[in-house]
Write an enzyme that holds these catalytic residues in place. Structure first.
Site, PDB file in Angstrom:
ATOM      1  N   HIS A   1       7.997  -0.536  -4.821  1.00 22.31           N
ATOM      2  CA  HIS A   1       8.279   0.287  -3.515  1.00 22.31           C
ATOM      3  C   HIS A   1       9.176  -0.304  -3.464  1.00 22.31           C
ATOM      4  CE1 HIS A   1       6.711  -0.387   0.421  1.00 22.31           C
ATOM      5  NE2 HIS A   1       8.224  -0.425   0.714  1.00 22.31           N
TER       6      HIS A   1
ATOM      7  N   THR B   1       0.258   0.739  -1.850  1.00 21.02           N
ATOM      8  CA  THR B   1       0.986   0.362  -1.277  1.00 21.02           C
ATOM      9  C   THR B   1       1.279   0.923   0.204  1.00 21.02           C
ATOM     10  OG1 THR B   1       3.715  -0.566  -0.886  1.00 21.02           O
ATOM     11  CG2 THR B   1       3.837   2.015  -1.652  1.00 21.02           C
TER      12      THR B   1
ATOM     13  N   CYS C   1      11.309   2.867   3.251  1.00 23.10           N
ATOM     14  CA  CYS C   1      11.876   2.578   1.474  1.00 23.10           C
ATOM     15  C   CYS C   1      10.754   3.745   1.172  1.00 23.10           C
ATOM     16  CB  CYS C   1      10.962   1.528   1.537  1.00 23.10           C
ATOM     17  SG  CYS C   1      11.381  -0.346   2.777  1.00 23.10           S
TER      18      CYS C   1
END
Lengths: 160, 281
Positions: free
Chosen positions: A46, A23, A29
């Protein structure tokens, strides 16, 4: 090696040893990487926000958007491929913030706190964590051995 | 050093003439689709981009657009200005190799589009309407990085030392090392391209809207939108989160923490709908 990309508010699981779950660009995040070394099953989440009560309809459509809905789905998806809770190794990265962001966004910190609380409540230990700071990160989980790597926007890569 | 950097502005491509001619037409009350189409079709690259942008889910046209005339008549003036600006600016981002801040030109473009999308989310929420001037300013806010990248690349060690060890923001490090920052440089580029003062200033002051003597909302909207996009991970490069958030921003916009979180969801949604636009470069 096959890179499987996990987007923002997304999760992927796999039991193919040749797969690498990746990711990109975690700002505030958080990426949660889980791995069962016996079943050789792993998953990468994620998530974007801490708490699904903000928008339950969104959480229903896309549980991976929030920590409290995404983490359980991540675990359940791994169980369905043969993973077991007691063997799962959990690592996390992300939750960055802007300089001097003491009084407003704090979204990175809230994301970190939400994750810790969920794991604490469920008696799951976080094996390693690379969170906070003022830089973006990319996370890779290699399904062959569960090794998890974090690359920061400055360039260095480290195993967590 | 400043002289040398300012001189490099000469190397930046001229703004696509097609776009400038279209903007003049669109600023008249009585433009006709036929007139616009004649100008668009003269430029193949703009034609292709207009069709791709018009067909992105972001603009929500019900039918698939196949011709320039169809795109121009269905989009309406507001979306047309955006489409044409986006088509033109994307060409420049593609033409100039991004160095220093980013490893690929598309990174800087995606950030620019994300900030433009976010600026409209905030504008809708706070002022109840969208704003084309704000859209264009947001799309162009980091244009200075296209020139500055080369110098940042050369001075990277010195800059990163200031950022990681001495508590500087990336912008402050740029100022110290070069005597000018990418925002000021961007303002100068916008001047070269003959953008109006409002847009030039929003670019120039997007990190420091508090330095503007007059109170104007556009630079503040760009400032906040930039932070949203960067926190989402769609940053404008290595400087991404090493920027300062002005603390008066949130009270000024009267945003509660819940509103901020909702804005992240809206940005995520719009980035998905504007996928084709984000992938133009």
């Amino acid at each position: 090696m096959v890179d499987i990309v996990v987007g923002i508010s997304d999760l992927k699981v796999s039991h193919r040893p040749e797969d690498v779950l990746v990711t990109y660009a975690l700002g505030s995040c958080i990426a949660v990487a889980v791995y069962d070394p016996v079943a050789k099953v792993g998953g990468l989440l994620h998530y974007m926000l801490p708490d699904s009560t903000l928008d339950l309809e969104k959480a229903r459509q896309n549980p991976a958007m929030f920590a409290d809905t995404g983490i359980p789905v991540l675990f359940k998806s791994c169980y369905s491929l043969g993973a077991e809770k007691r063997r799962m190794i959990v690592r996390a990265a992300g939750g960055a913030s802007i300089l001097d962001d003491t009084n407003f966004f704090r979204i990175g910190q809230k994301n970190i706190m939400a994750m810790r609380k969920i794991f604490w409540k469920n008696n799951v230990m976080i094996e390693s964590e690379d969170t906070g700071g003022n830089f973006n990160r990319t996370v890779r989980l290699a399904l062959t051995n569960g090794k998890t790597y974090v690359k920061t926007s400055g360039g260095s890569i480290k195993e967590i | 050093m400043i002289e040398k950097i300012l001189n490099s502005i000469k190397a930046i491509p001229a703004f696509p003439e097609t776009v400038q001619r279209l903007m003049i037409l669109l600023n008249r009350e009585d433009y006709s689709v036929q007139e616009l189409a004649t100008v668009v079709k003269y430029d193949q690259a703009v034609t292709a981009n207009v069709l791709r942008i018009a067909n992105s889910a972001y603009f929500g046209l019900r039918e698939k657009v196949k011709s320039v005339e169809q795109a121009l008549s269905l989009l309406g003036r507001k979306n047309l200005i955006r489409t044409i600006q986006t088509a033109g600016v994307s060409r420049i981002f593609r033409a100039v190799p991004a160095r220093g801040y980013v490893t690929t030109g598309s990174e800087l473009w995606q950030h620019s589009v994300a900030v433009a999308l976010m600026s409209q989310i905030l504008s809708r929420r706070i002022r109840g309407e969208e704003d084309n001037v704000l859209y264009t300013a947001a799309l162009l806010h980091d244009v200075g990085k296209m020139i500055m990248g080369e110098y940042v690349e050369e001075a990277m060690t010195a800059i990163m030392d200031k950022v990681t060890r001495q508590g500087y923001s990336f912008l402050e490090a740029e100022e110290e090392v070069f005597g000018i920052n990418h925002a000021e440089l961007g303002g100068k580029i916008a001047e070269k391209w003959k953008y109006p003062e409002e847009i030039r200033d929003a670019i120039r002051y997007h990190h420091r809207p508090d330095l503007l003597s007059e109170e104007r909302p556009v630079p503040w909207f760009v400032h906040l939108s930039d932070q949203f996009a960067s926190l989402m991970g769609v940053d404008g490069g290595i400087d991404g989160l090493a920027c300062r958030a002005l603390e008066q921003t949130i009270p000024m916009f009267q945003l509660r923490h819940k509103d901020l979180e909702t804005c992240f969801i809206l940005l995520h949604q719009d980035m998905d709908r504007a996928k084709d636009v984000m992938n133009l470069v």
